[in-house]
Scaffold this active site. Structure first.
Site, PDB file in Angstrom:
ATOM      1  CB  CYS A   7      -0.793  -0.091   1.299  1.00 52.35           C
ATOM      2  SG  CYS A   7      -2.339   0.608   1.170  1.00 52.35           S
ATOM      3  CG  ASN A   9       1.835   8.004   0.942  1.00 52.46           C
ATOM      4  OD1 ASN A   9       1.096   8.283   1.870  1.00 52.46           O
ATOM      5  ND2 ASN A   9       3.100   7.651   1.119  1.00 52.46           N
ATOM      6  CG  ASN A  11      -1.588   3.528  -7.658  1.00 49.92           C
ATOM      7  OD1 ASN A  11      -2.767   3.876  -7.743  1.00 49.92           O
ATOM      8  ND2 ASN A  11      -0.670   3.940  -8.515  1.00 49.92           N
ATOM      9  N   PRO A 108       7.926   1.318   5.634  1.00 51.64           N
ATOM     10  CG  PRO A 108       5.751   0.622   6.053  1.00 51.64           C
ATOM     11  CD  PRO A 108       6.669   1.784   6.226  1.00 51.64           C
ATOM     12  CG  ASP A 109       7.841   2.514   0.993  1.00 51.73           C
ATOM     13  OD1 ASP A 109       8.063   2.831   2.183  1.00 51.73           O
ATOM     14  OD2 ASP A 109       7.897   3.343   0.061  1.00 51.73           O
TER      15      ASP A 109
HETATM   16  N1  LIG Z   1       2.894   2.845 -15.459  1.00 46.48           N
HETATM   17  C1  LIG Z   1       2.715   4.100 -15.042  1.00 46.48           C
HETATM   18  N2  LIG Z   1       2.673   5.126 -15.950  1.00 46.48           N
HETATM   19  C2  LIG Z   1       2.485   6.407 -15.545  1.00 46.48           C
HETATM   20  N3  LIG Z   1       2.351   6.769 -14.271  1.00 46.48           N
HETATM   21  C3  LIG Z   1       2.386   5.800 -13.351  1.00 46.48           C
HETATM   22  C4  LIG Z   1       2.556   4.423 -13.671  1.00 46.48           C
HETATM   23  N4  LIG Z   1       2.547   3.696 -12.529  1.00 46.48           N
HETATM   24  C5  LIG Z   1       2.389   4.598 -11.543  1.00 46.48           C
HETATM   25  N5  LIG Z   1       2.283   5.844 -12.027  1.00 46.48           N
HETATM   26  C6  LIG Z   1       2.169   7.076 -11.265  1.00 46.48           C
HETATM   27  O1  LIG Z   1       3.367   7.208 -10.553  1.00 46.48           O
HETATM   28  C7  LIG Z   1       3.104   7.688  -9.248  1.00 46.48           C
HETATM   29  C8  LIG Z   1       3.619   6.710  -8.264  1.00 46.48           C
HETATM   30  O2  LIG Z   1       2.850   5.541  -8.344  1.00 46.48           O
HETATM   31  P1  LIG Z   1       3.148   4.303  -7.415  1.00 46.48           P
HETATM   32  O3  LIG Z   1       4.485   3.731  -7.760  1.00 46.48           O
HETATM   33  O4  LIG Z   1       1.992   3.370  -7.474  1.00 46.48           O
HETATM   34  O5  LIG Z   1       3.211   5.095  -6.025  1.00 46.48           O
HETATM   35  P2  LIG Z   1       3.009   4.632  -4.510  1.00 46.48           P
HETATM   36  O6  LIG Z   1       3.718   3.316  -4.347  1.00 46.48           O
HETATM   37  O7  LIG Z   1       3.623   5.738  -3.725  1.00 46.48           O
HETATM   38  O8  LIG Z   1       1.535   4.509  -4.271  1.00 46.48           O
HETATM   39  C9  LIG Z   1       1.620   7.915  -9.128  1.00 46.48           C
HETATM   40  O9  LIG Z   1       1.367   9.273  -9.302  1.00 46.48           O
HETATM   41  C10 LIG Z   1       1.049   7.054 -10.260  1.00 46.48           C
HETATM   42  O10 LIG Z   1      -0.133   7.622 -10.778  1.00 46.48           O
HETATM   43  C1  LIG Z   2       9.060   8.172   1.872  1.00 51.57           C
HETATM   44  C2  LIG Z   2       7.686   7.547   1.747  1.00 51.57           C
HETATM   45  C3  LIG Z   2       6.620   8.618   1.905  1.00 51.57           C
HETATM   46  C4  LIG Z   2       7.561   6.901   0.343  1.00 51.57           C
HETATM   47  O1  LIG Z   2       6.252   6.421   0.198  1.00 51.57           O
HETATM   48  P1  LIG Z   2       5.588   6.053  -1.221  1.00 51.57           P
HETATM   49  O2  LIG Z   2       6.137   6.970  -2.244  1.00 51.57           O
HETATM   50  O3  LIG Z   2       5.971   4.618  -1.519  1.00 51.57           O
HETATM   51  O4  LIG Z   2       4.119   6.159  -1.020  1.00 51.57           O
HETATM   52  C5  LIG Z   2       7.511   6.393   2.808  1.00 51.57           C
HETATM   53  O5  LIG Z   2       8.546   5.486   2.678  1.00 51.57           O
HETATM   54  C6  LIG Z   2       7.460   6.929   4.231  1.00 51.57           C
HETATM   55  O6  LIG Z   2       6.440   7.397   4.666  1.00 51.57           O
HETATM   56  N1  LIG Z   2       8.604   6.864   4.945  1.00 51.57           N
HETATM   57  C7  LIG Z   2       8.747   7.273   6.320  1.00 51.57           C
HETATM   58  C8  LIG Z   2      10.030   8.012   6.567  1.00 51.57           C
HETATM   59  C9  LIG Z   2      11.300   7.248   6.188  1.00 51.57           C
HETATM   60  O7  LIG Z   2      11.266   6.274   5.423  1.00 51.57           O
HETATM   61  O8  LIG Z   2      12.365   7.637   6.684  1.00 51.57           O
HETATM   62  K   LIG Z   3       6.529   2.526  -3.235  1.00 47.82           K
END
Ligand SMILES: Nc1ncnc2c1ncn2[C@@H]1O[C@H](COP(=O)(O)OP(=O)(O)O)[C@@H](O)[C@H]1O
Ligand SMILES: CC(C)(COP(=O)(O)O)[C@@H](O)C(=O)NCCC(=O)O
Ligand SMILES: [K+]
Length: 256
Positions: A7, A9, A11, A108-109
């Protein structure tokens, strides 16, 4: 069978792992208010659509959004009769603890990316994840997360321009034909696209210099492939790195 949930922020991704491969990957937007029943309606519709006959008996969750975990726990309990492992919680061990300042709660990611990258490659590594934020995770040769960098995400940067400047439209990222934009949209795309190419190169070079050793760079996250098209930014591109990391952490906890 294992259901791995990542999960972010923006997707939320579900993937079904049969012990040797992912049978399917399902993606929805992240909403803290989505109920357990709503998750199941969405999940079961797609599983049926793909013609999969799976019995989930284990769930592992990584969430950068703490509020969604409650409903995902209810989802696992109600529909699969299991208590999920949640990365970052005390009862979910990591193969090796992060070495960071006391009191730091690492996303966690990033811990999951670290576990996945170390399992596949070993050695000194940099993971660049193009998510909502663009993160750099530095992984030591023993597999520990030892720190990194957090920069605004690509789409976040484009959205920030639109939000803050009255004359700038909403724009989607794409690789510009030329560096010098001859219209507003092209100027914005070029600024963000080439700005990120530079950001990734500079940050990796400085990480390597600070660590004074060669390091393999792994690119992941939705937009990593777009950035790897033109420039050799990464040694490897692994779209499924976070999901792989979840299976590694799950297996580690089963064993121990
Ligand atoms: N294949 C793709 N093409 C274009 N934009 C993408 C694609 N996959 C994700 N995104 C966009 O990239 C951003 C990060 O997505 P994502 O990696 O799912 O983020 P998170 O893990 O933080 O939820 C989002 O704004 C999403 O809409
Ligand atoms: C930096 C992040 C916002 C990235 O989140 P994502 O882009 O994967 O949604 C996330 O890893 C987070 O909330 N981290 C906490 C602070 C840290 O990792 O130091
Ligand atoms: K991520």
């Amino acid at each position: 069978m294992l259901l791995a949930i990542d999960c972010g922020n923006t997707n939320t991704v579900f993937a079904i792992w049969d012990g040797s491969e992912f049978l399917c990957t399902l993606r929805t937007s992240t909403h803290h208010a989505r109920t357990a029943d709503a998750y199941f309606t969405w999940y079961s519709t797609l599983v049926k659509h793909y013609g999969l006959d799976v019995e989930i008996d284990e769930v592992i969750i990584s969430s950068t959004v703490p509020r969604v975990v409650f409903n995902l726990r209810v989802f696992a309990d109600r529909f699969f009769g299991c208590r999920p492992m949640v990365v970052g919680k005390p009862d979910c061990a990591l193969p090796i603890e992060p070495r960071v300042d006391g009191g730091t709660i690492v996303g966690p990611d990033r811990l999951v990316n670290t576990a996945g990258a170390h399992d596949r490659h070993g050695g000194d590594l940099i993971v660049v994840d193009f998510g909502t934020a663009t993160t750099f995770d530095v992984v030591a040769a023993d597999g520990a997360y030892i720190g990194g960098l957090i920069a605004p995400g690509v789409n976040l940067s484009l959205e920030a321009l639109h939000m803050a400047a009255a004359a700038l439209p909403h724009v989607d990222i794409s690789k510009p034909q030329q560096v010098i934009g001859t219209n507003t949209v092209a100027c914005m795309q070029s600024g963000v696209f080439w700005g990120y190419v530079g950001l990734v190169k500079e940050c990796c070079a400085r990480i390597r210099a600070e660590r004074a050793r060669p390091m393999k760079v792994i690119g992941t996250g939705g937009l990593a492939s777009l950035f790897n098209e033109t420039e050799e930014l990464f040694d490897v591109l692994e779209e499924d790195l976070t999901m792989h990391g979840l299976t590694v952490i799950h297996a580690y906890n089963k064993k121990g």
